[in-house]
Write a protein that holds these residues in place. Structure first.
Motif, PDB file in Angstrom:
ATOM      1  N   CYS A  14       0.818  -1.148  -0.065  1.00 59.09           N
ATOM      2  CA  CYS A  14      -0.171  -0.172   0.020  1.00 59.09           C
ATOM      3  C   CYS A  14       0.814   1.116  -0.052  1.00 59.09           C
ATOM      4  O   CYS A  14       1.805   1.343   0.645  1.00 59.09           O
ATOM      5  N   TYR A  15       0.801   2.176  -1.020  1.00 62.95           N
ATOM      6  CA  TYR A  15       1.462   3.392  -1.000  1.00 62.95           C
ATOM      7  C   TYR A  15       0.563   4.515  -0.617  1.00 62.95           C
ATOM      8  O   TYR A  15      -0.629   4.402  -0.243  1.00 62.95           O
ATOM      9  N   PHE A  16       1.101   5.789  -0.511  1.00 61.02           N
ATOM     10  CA  PHE A  16       0.275   7.151  -0.601  1.00 61.02           C
ATOM     11  C   PHE A  16       0.466   7.597  -1.962  1.00 61.02           C
ATOM     12  O   PHE A  16       1.506   8.087  -2.334  1.00 61.02           O
ATOM     13  N   SER A  17      -0.798   7.743  -2.410  1.00 60.31           N
ATOM     14  CA  SER A  17      -0.991   8.568  -3.657  1.00 60.31           C
ATOM     15  C   SER A  17      -0.719  10.281  -3.465  1.00 60.31           C
ATOM     16  O   SER A  17      -1.572  10.688  -2.770  1.00 60.31           O
ATOM     17  N   ARG A  18       0.118  10.683  -3.844  1.00 60.72           N
ATOM     18  CA  ARG A  18       0.445  12.118  -3.819  1.00 60.72           C
ATOM     19  C   ARG A  18      -0.667  13.035  -4.606  1.00 60.72           C
ATOM     20  O   ARG A  18      -1.222  14.079  -4.209  1.00 60.72           O
ATOM     21  N   SER A  19      -0.793  12.436  -5.950  1.00 60.68           N
ATOM     22  CA  SER A  19      -2.061  13.163  -6.712  1.00 60.68           C
ATOM     23  C   SER A  19      -3.580  13.102  -6.060  1.00 60.68           C
ATOM     24  O   SER A  19      -4.043  14.054  -6.163  1.00 60.68           O
ATOM     25  N   ARG A  20      -3.663  11.856  -5.519  1.00 61.32           N
ATOM     26  CA  ARG A  20      -5.189  11.837  -4.810  1.00 61.32           C
ATOM     27  C   ARG A  20      -5.001  12.044  -3.349  1.00 61.32           C
ATOM     28  O   ARG A  20      -6.158  12.154  -2.786  1.00 61.32           O
ATOM     29  N   GLN A  21      -3.869  12.279  -2.777  1.00 60.88           N
ATOM     30  CA  GLN A  21      -3.810  12.627  -1.393  1.00 60.88           C
ATOM     31  C   GLN A  21      -4.496  11.484  -0.453  1.00 60.88           C
ATOM     32  O   GLN A  21      -5.230  11.759   0.515  1.00 60.88           O
ATOM     33  N   GLU A  29      -5.473  -1.607  -6.854  1.00 54.73           N
ATOM     34  CA  GLU A  29      -7.094  -1.465  -6.559  1.00 54.73           C
ATOM     35  C   GLU A  29      -7.993  -0.985  -7.666  1.00 54.73           C
ATOM     36  O   GLU A  29      -8.974  -1.627  -7.639  1.00 54.73           O
ATOM     37  N   SER A  30      -7.594  -0.440  -8.719  1.00 57.44           N
ATOM     38  CA  SER A  30      -8.044  -0.453  -9.863  1.00 57.44           C
ATOM     39  C   SER A  30      -7.802  -1.374 -11.096  1.00 57.44           C
ATOM     40  O   SER A  30      -8.475  -1.898 -11.833  1.00 57.44           O
ATOM     41  N   SER A  31      -6.239  -1.711 -11.053  1.00 57.79           N
ATOM     42  CA  SER A  31      -5.859  -2.463 -12.100  1.00 57.79           C
ATOM     43  C   SER A  31      -5.866  -4.054 -11.946  1.00 57.79           C
ATOM     44  O   SER A  31      -5.933  -4.743 -12.891  1.00 57.79           O
ATOM     45  N   PRO A  69       4.584  -3.617 -23.684  1.00 59.94           N
ATOM     46  CA  PRO A  69       3.476  -3.993 -22.803  1.00 59.94           C
ATOM     47  C   PRO A  69       3.187  -5.475 -22.815  1.00 59.94           C
ATOM     48  O   PRO A  69       3.535  -5.981 -23.853  1.00 59.94           O
ATOM     49  N   LEU A  70       2.963  -5.941 -21.705  1.00 61.46           N
ATOM     50  CA  LEU A  70       2.936  -7.377 -21.587  1.00 61.46           C
ATOM     51  C   LEU A  70       1.342  -7.572 -21.803  1.00 61.46           C
ATOM     52  O   LEU A  70       0.920  -8.563 -22.297  1.00 61.46           O
ATOM     53  N   ILE A  71       0.690  -6.698 -21.594  1.00 63.15           N
ATOM     54  CA  ILE A  71      -1.087  -6.731 -21.813  1.00 63.15           C
ATOM     55  C   ILE A  71      -1.256  -5.139 -22.134  1.00 63.15           C
ATOM     56  O   ILE A  71      -0.723  -4.220 -21.904  1.00 63.15           O
ATOM     57  N   ASP A  72      -2.410  -5.194 -23.087  1.00 60.34           N
ATOM     58  CA  ASP A  72      -3.222  -3.903 -23.252  1.00 60.34           C
ATOM     59  C   ASP A  72      -3.410  -3.027 -22.226  1.00 60.34           C
ATOM     60  O   ASP A  72      -4.209  -3.501 -21.324  1.00 60.34           O
ATOM     61  N   PRO A  73      -3.106  -2.036 -22.012  1.00 59.53           N
ATOM     62  CA  PRO A  73      -3.366  -1.066 -20.807  1.00 59.53           C
ATOM     63  C   PRO A  73      -4.837  -0.793 -20.649  1.00 59.53           C
ATOM     64  O   PRO A  73      -5.398  -0.505 -19.626  1.00 59.53           O
ATOM     65  N   ALA A  74      -5.387  -0.965 -21.835  1.00 64.83           N
ATOM     66  CA  ALA A  74      -6.878  -0.546 -21.841  1.00 64.83           C
ATOM     67  C   ALA A  74      -7.729  -1.771 -20.950  1.00 64.83           C
ATOM     68  O   ALA A  74      -8.611  -1.479 -20.374  1.00 64.83           O
ATOM     69  N   SER A  75      -7.037  -2.871 -20.979  1.00 61.49           N
ATOM     70  CA  SER A  75      -7.434  -4.059 -20.009  1.00 61.49           C
ATOM     71  C   SER A  75      -7.230  -3.646 -18.732  1.00 61.49           C
ATOM     72  O   SER A  75      -7.852  -4.376 -17.728  1.00 61.49           O
ATOM     73  N   LEU A  76      -6.368  -2.725 -18.254  1.00 62.17           N
ATOM     74  CA  LEU A  76      -6.047  -2.265 -16.826  1.00 62.17           C
ATOM     75  C   LEU A  76      -7.130  -1.284 -16.550  1.00 62.17           C
ATOM     76  O   LEU A  76      -7.160  -0.339 -15.878  1.00 62.17           O
ATOM     77  N   TYR A  77      -8.248  -0.982 -17.554  1.00 61.43           N
ATOM     78  CA  TYR A  77      -9.187   0.095 -17.471  1.00 61.43           C
ATOM     79  C   TYR A  77      -8.628   1.706 -17.968  1.00 61.43           C
ATOM     80  O   TYR A  77      -9.097   2.579 -17.815  1.00 61.43           O
TER      81      TYR A  77
END
Lengths: 153, 153
Positions: free
Chosen positions: B73-80, B87-89, B141-149
């Protein structure tokens, strides 16, 4: 903040690039995401063993010098000046390859480290492991740090 | 500044330790050199191949959660806010080992990465190489980033 967004967009263009496609380094350098102190974090990794040796900071000038000379130069935050790794200890880093991350806010340096990277005489600065509510030393010095003049570079 | 010096001294005590000697994690955590935003840089390295995957930031809470759950678990600076990698990918990082550097100002995470670490679908975020006045893409890419949303976490 607008500046930061603009910078990121320039480097993020490479997301869609195929292998071998490129941007001019001079333009990328102008758009790296240096922090408010003009610094960017740089990870040093031993090129053959892939051991992570240390993390330090670079500024625009130290990046340019490193590429020009092939010897890694950081920016020392404590001394507020260029820090040619090994200038006091003799334990220099020869650059094998420089990489940038997808956001243009971190540098990865693949290096050939002479002796220990750490001022304690250990090969890597990451010699403390967190486990079972303890932080334990897992690596011994390669050489007596006193022979590195006993001081942190 | 006095605080920073005091912190550094506590963790630097391990410089003289033999292999296996330790400090309590709770005390070390209180003395890590978080920056003025309460953050510390964390390098993620694939535990077996030793590939450096990414660099991100952690705060006190994300460090504790990572150790407790075994999932990085990191801390997202952009989302604070806390950012549970994947969590999304869905591309999570399982912690294999956590290390600290000699100054207590950088974390090294040895992880088992599910799929790509990079939001572009590449295994590592460090897919741009600086060479001959150019910055060239060296990894596909290993996979299409679109599949990571199709979005950065």
């Amino acid at each position: 903040m607008l500046c930061r967004i603009a910078n990121a967009a320039m480097i993020k263009a490479t997301e869609k690039y195929d292998i071998g496609q490129s941007l001019p380094w001079a333009e990328v350098l102008d758009n790296l995401l240096f922090n408010s102190e003009g610094l960017i974090p740089a990870i040093a990794q031993q090129f053959d063993s892939r051991e992570v040796l240390m993390m330090a900071w670079m500024n625009r000038e130290s990046l340019q010098e490193t590429l020009k000379t092939g010897r890694v130069c950081y920016f020392s935050r404590s001394r507020q000046r260029l820090w040619r790794k090994g200038e006091s200890s003799g334990q220099i880093q020869l650059l094998q390859e420089m990489r940038l991350d997808c956001d243009g806010d971190t540098i990865l340096l693949l290096v050939k480290q002479t002796g220990p990277a750490c001022h304690t005489g250990r090969k890597s600065c990451f010699y403390n492991r967190v486990e079972d509510d303890k932080v334990s030393v897992i690596e011994a010095p390669l050489i007596d740090p006193a022979s590195l003049y006993g001081k942190h570079e």
